[in-house]
Design a protein around this motif. Structure first.
Motif, PDB file in Angstrom:
ATOM      1  N   PRO A 189     -27.459 -16.722  25.702  1.00 46.16           N
ATOM      2  CA  PRO A 189     -26.750 -17.860  24.992  1.00 46.16           C
ATOM      3  C   PRO A 189     -25.312 -18.025  24.854  1.00 46.16           C
ATOM      4  N   PRO A 190     -24.664 -18.893  24.696  1.00 47.80           N
ATOM      5  CA  PRO A 190     -23.207 -19.022  24.529  1.00 47.80           C
ATOM      6  C   PRO A 190     -22.838 -18.288  23.592  1.00 47.80           C
ATOM      7  N   SER A 191     -21.380 -17.694  23.396  1.00 48.88           N
ATOM      8  CA  SER A 191     -20.922 -17.012  22.570  1.00 48.88           C
ATOM      9  C   SER A 191     -20.530 -17.926  21.405  1.00 48.88           C
ATOM     10  N   LYS A 192     -20.560 -17.288  20.052  1.00 46.34           N
ATOM     11  CA  LYS A 192     -20.178 -17.917  18.726  1.00 46.34           C
ATOM     12  C   LYS A 192     -18.842 -17.564  18.662  1.00 46.34           C
ATOM     13  N   ARG A 193     -17.912 -16.839  19.373  1.00 44.33           N
ATOM     14  CA  ARG A 193     -16.627 -16.464  19.142  1.00 44.33           C
ATOM     15  C   ARG A 193     -15.857 -17.933  19.666  1.00 44.33           C
ATOM     16  N   ARG A 194     -14.763 -18.111  18.970  1.00 45.33           N
ATOM     17  CA  ARG A 194     -13.739 -19.336  19.330  1.00 45.33           C
ATOM     18  C   ARG A 194     -12.664 -18.691  20.061  1.00 45.33           C
ATOM     19  N   GLY A 195     -12.559 -19.390  21.116  1.00 40.06           N
ATOM     20  CA  GLY A 195     -11.134 -19.072  21.921  1.00 40.06           C
ATOM     21  C   GLY A 195     -11.828 -17.975  23.060  1.00 40.06           C
ATOM     22  N   LYS A 196     -10.834 -18.031  24.013  1.00 37.48           N
ATOM     23  CA  LYS A 196     -11.389 -17.172  25.153  1.00 37.48           C
ATOM     24  C   LYS A 196     -10.707 -15.750  25.113  1.00 37.48           C
ATOM     25  N   LYS A 197      -9.837 -15.483  24.300  1.00 39.11           N
ATOM     26  CA  LYS A 197      -9.161 -14.297  24.105  1.00 39.11           C
ATOM     27  C   LYS A 197     -10.149 -13.121  23.607  1.00 39.11           C
ATOM     28  N   GLN A 198     -10.306 -11.938  24.176  1.00 39.52           N
ATOM     29  CA  GLN A 198     -11.266 -11.002  23.726  1.00 39.52           C
ATOM     30  C   GLN A 198     -10.686 -10.191  22.541  1.00 39.52           C
ATOM     31  N   PRO A 199     -11.503  -9.607  21.682  1.00 36.12           N
ATOM     32  CA  PRO A 199     -10.890  -8.808  20.614  1.00 36.12           C
ATOM     33  C   PRO A 199     -10.221  -7.463  21.299  1.00 36.12           C
ATOM     34  N   GLY A 200      -9.472  -6.838  20.440  1.00 34.26           N
ATOM     35  CA  GLY A 200      -8.643  -5.835  20.873  1.00 34.26           C
ATOM     36  C   GLY A 200      -9.585  -4.408  21.280  1.00 34.26           C
ATOM     37  N   LEU A 249     -23.301  -9.543  28.526  1.00 34.20           N
ATOM     38  CA  LEU A 249     -24.504  -9.885  29.104  1.00 34.20           C
ATOM     39  C   LEU A 249     -25.554  -8.652  29.572  1.00 34.20           C
ATOM     40  N   HIS A 250     -24.540  -7.512  29.550  1.00 32.82           N
ATOM     41  CA  HIS A 250     -25.390  -6.200  29.915  1.00 32.82           C
ATOM     42  C   HIS A 250     -26.132  -5.659  28.788  1.00 32.82           C
ATOM     43  N   LEU A 251     -25.619  -6.033  27.502  1.00 33.01           N
ATOM     44  CA  LEU A 251     -26.529  -5.670  26.274  1.00 33.01           C
ATOM     45  C   LEU A 251     -27.569  -6.496  26.061  1.00 33.01           C
ATOM     46  N   TYR A 252     -27.503  -7.800  26.265  1.00 36.84           N
ATOM     47  CA  TYR A 252     -28.563  -8.718  26.267  1.00 36.84           C
ATOM     48  C   TYR A 252     -29.560  -8.433  27.462  1.00 36.84           C
ATOM     49  N   ARG A 253     -29.262  -8.031  28.449  1.00 34.91           N
ATOM     50  CA  ARG A 253     -30.294  -7.698  29.642  1.00 34.91           C
ATOM     51  C   ARG A 253     -31.073  -6.504  29.476  1.00 34.91           C
ATOM     52  N   ILE A 254     -30.440  -5.367  28.829  1.00 33.82           N
ATOM     53  CA  ILE A 254     -31.134  -4.204  28.728  1.00 33.82           C
ATOM     54  C   ILE A 254     -32.050  -4.191  27.359  1.00 33.82           C
ATOM     55  N   GLY A 281     -32.901  -7.527  25.677  1.00 35.43           N
ATOM     56  CA  GLY A 281     -33.575  -8.788  25.602  1.00 35.43           C
ATOM     57  C   GLY A 281     -33.268  -9.674  24.370  1.00 35.43           C
ATOM     58  N   VAL A 282     -32.580  -9.137  23.454  1.00 40.66           N
ATOM     59  CA  VAL A 282     -31.927  -9.831  22.333  1.00 40.66           C
ATOM     60  C   VAL A 282     -30.347  -9.948  22.255  1.00 40.66           C
ATOM     61  N   ASP A 283     -29.750 -11.198  22.146  1.00 41.17           N
ATOM     62  CA  ASP A 283     -28.490 -11.194  21.978  1.00 41.17           C
ATOM     63  C   ASP A 283     -28.070 -11.005  20.444  1.00 41.17           C
ATOM     64  N   PHE A 284     -27.755  -9.882  20.122  1.00 49.43           N
ATOM     65  CA  PHE A 284     -27.318  -9.310  18.654  1.00 49.43           C
ATOM     66  C   PHE A 284     -26.090  -9.972  18.388  1.00 49.43           C
ATOM     67  N   THR A 285     -25.133 -10.225  19.114  1.00 53.13           N
ATOM     68  CA  THR A 285     -23.818 -10.988  18.781  1.00 53.13           C
ATOM     69  C   THR A 285     -24.213 -12.322  18.107  1.00 53.13           C
ATOM     70  N   GLN A 286     -25.319 -12.559  18.091  1.00 52.50           N
ATOM     71  CA  GLN A 286     -25.476 -13.987  17.193  1.00 52.50           C
ATOM     72  C   GLN A 286     -25.513 -13.815  15.785  1.00 52.50           C
ATOM     73  N   ILE A 287     -25.662 -12.453  15.560  1.00 46.10           N
ATOM     74  CA  ILE A 287     -25.431 -12.108  14.112  1.00 46.10           C
ATOM     75  C   ILE A 287     -24.136 -12.171  13.576  1.00 46.10           C
ATOM     76  N   ASP A 288     -23.846 -12.733  12.517  1.00 46.58           N
ATOM     77  CA  ASP A 288     -22.440 -12.992  12.224  1.00 46.58           C
ATOM     78  C   ASP A 288     -21.941 -11.532  11.949  1.00 46.58           C
ATOM     79  N   GLY A 289     -20.560 -11.051  12.403  1.00 47.65           N
ATOM     80  CA  GLY A 289     -20.143  -9.818  12.011  1.00 47.65           C
ATOM     81  C   GLY A 289     -20.165  -8.974  13.249  1.00 47.65           C
ATOM     82  N   PHE A 290     -21.192  -9.304  14.359  1.00 44.94           N
ATOM     83  CA  PHE A 290     -21.548  -8.535  15.218  1.00 44.94           C
ATOM     84  C   PHE A 290     -20.818  -8.877  16.501  1.00 44.94           C
TER      85      PHE A 290
END
Length: 452
Positions: A264-275, A284-289, A291-300
């Motif tokens: 699924p698309p990222s919830k982050r705004r902007g293209k700059k990666q966090p520090g 992509l690796h975490l989702y593949r191994i 099966g869940v996109d945990f980054t959809q949880i706010d704060g993750f």
């Protein structure tokens, strides 16, 4: 063995206990397995393999040992590869078991407790996850070491009265590093130094020139040069560690086909990666191994999820329920009860990287326009920030466990939906209290609209 001991049921007949040490290890097996039921082995690798051979000759199947620094790691790994069931026991749990005799060695005491099933092993993920965990922990150590040199660079600039940190938000960013490299190289033309700023810097060139005006003493520039060099060395080491992490993640089996079920698309705004984010596609690796996109949880973020999965693994069956999970993390209220009266409900002090990552994620929700952000702000207004962080981390742990065990996706209902749900719950409680007191709760009539 006294009468009370004989009444206990023998659960692990083929159990042994090991008292770990820096120079040697004491090992105890049940009586009758060998002419010497207690033996001492050295700490060298050959001694550990001799220990495993002796335990096999004695018919031992399971072994208990106390967690002592890092001395248990080679013993644990060698015995586990030799086919033994190894339990790493918390020393606090061993001390709380009554009946300890002063004339019994520690290894014999561990052997006796383990044979009666009175010891519970500490959590340890699979070996493949332990490899990933070692890389992640090394990366965290490198980041902490690099941050020390950032502080020293800022100290050297301050001693020269170069107030660069007043006009840019991060001296280790693109603009800060470019200016410090030029200063170390000998550039003293302030307009040229200010011209190195990135287009995203809000400060004007005149403000940066004023901040760069200082006393460029030779010894301070030398200190800045060394600290900058050490910081760049650590950044190189972090990049090499990221390569190993990516290779390690690529060896995990696929839990989902990313071509059939794309990320699924990222919830982050902007293209700059966090520090401190790695250069490869971590989500992509975490989702593949998993099966869940945990980054959809706010704060993750990706690094938070990587920390959680590297510490917990991919098998949630080690935690029978969500209550066991949050209790092991020390994120649930305590239950100190004496004489039927609750003395304290403070959470246990647990040194756990997962709990720390969840607390950090909860702390970022203070300004989040989400249901979790609204929950955090409501808890903060009631109990204060520290308890609100713990309560929100508890909620994040429950959400993570549900997705970790059952899969699916997380959908944020939003702040408005949470406030509406909270209002309905409050109204329902008021109606119950009014009914218990013999009153009826009547809604206030709305004022009629004025018609001109």
């Amino acid at each position: 063995m006294n009468k009370s001991d004989s009444e206990l049921l023998m659960i692990n007949g083929n159990a042994a206990g090991i008292d770990l040490g820096a120079d040697y290890h004491w090992v105890s097996v049940p009586e009758g397995r060998d002419s010497e039921c207690v033996r001492r082995f050295g700490c060298f690798t050959a001694d550990l393999y001799r220990m495993a051979t002796w335990l096999k000759a004695c018919g031992i199947e399971t072994v208990a040992m106390e967690a002592t620094g890092v001395y248990w790691i080679p013993v644990f790994q060698i015995l586990e590869t030799q086919g033994f069931e190894v339990k790493l026991v918390n020393a606090r749990h061993v001390r709380t078991v009554p009946g300890r005799k002063s004339d019994v060695l520690d290894c014999q005491w561990l052997c006796q407790l383990h044979s009666y099933g009175l010891l519970a092993g500490s959590f340890r993920p699979d070996d493949s996850v332990c490899v990933l965990r070692s890389y992640i922990r090394q990366r965290d150590t490198l980041i902490k070491s690099a941050s020390t040199h950032i502080q020293r660079m800022q100290k050297a600039l301050t001693q020269m009265n170069v107030q660069l940190h007043r006009v840019i938000s991060d001296i280790s960013g693109t603009t800060g590093l470019a200016i410090m490299r030029a200063i170390v190289a000998g550039e003293r033309d302030l307009p040229k130094l200010a011209a190195l700023k990135d287009v995203r810097i809000h400060a004007s060139t005149e403000e940066i020139v004023a901040a760069l005006t200082g006393d460029y003493r030779v010894e301070r520039v030398f200190v800045l040069q060394q600290e900058l060099h050490l910081y760049q060395v650590y950044q190189q080491q972090i990049a090499e560690c990221d390569v190993q992490i990516e290779q390690c993640l690529s060896q995990f089996a696929d839990a989902v086909d990313v071509t059939m079920a794309p990320l699924p698309p990222s919830k982050r705004r902007g293209k700059k990666q966090p520090g401190n984010a790695p250069t490869f596609d971590l989500r992509l690796h975490l989702y593949r191994i998993s099966g869940v996109d945990f980054t959809q949880i706010d704060g993750f973020g990706g690094l938070t999820v990587l920390t959680l999965l590297s510490e917990l693994g991919l098998d949630p069956s080690r935690f029978p329920s969500v209550k066991h999970f949050v209790s092991g993390l020390g994120l649930c209220p305590g239950s100190r009860i004496t004489g039927g009266k609750q003395k304290s409900s403070k959470t246990r002090q647990v040194a756990n990287r997962v709990a720390n990552a969840l607390r950090m994620a909860a702390q970022t929700l203070g300004r989040s326009h989400s249901a979790l952000g609204a929950f955090y702000r409501r808890m903060q207004s009631r109990m204060g920030a520290p308890k609100a962080i713990t309560a929100t981390a508890h909620k994040l742990a429950r959400i993570f466990y549900r997705l970790w065990k059952s899969g699916g996706s997380f959908v944020d209902p939003g702040t408005d939906a949470y406030e509406q749900q909270y209002q309905e719950r409050t109204l329902k409680n008021l109606q119950k209290k009014a009914l218990a007191l013999g009153f009826d709760l009547v809604a206030k009539p709305t004022a009629p609209e004025c018609v001109s």
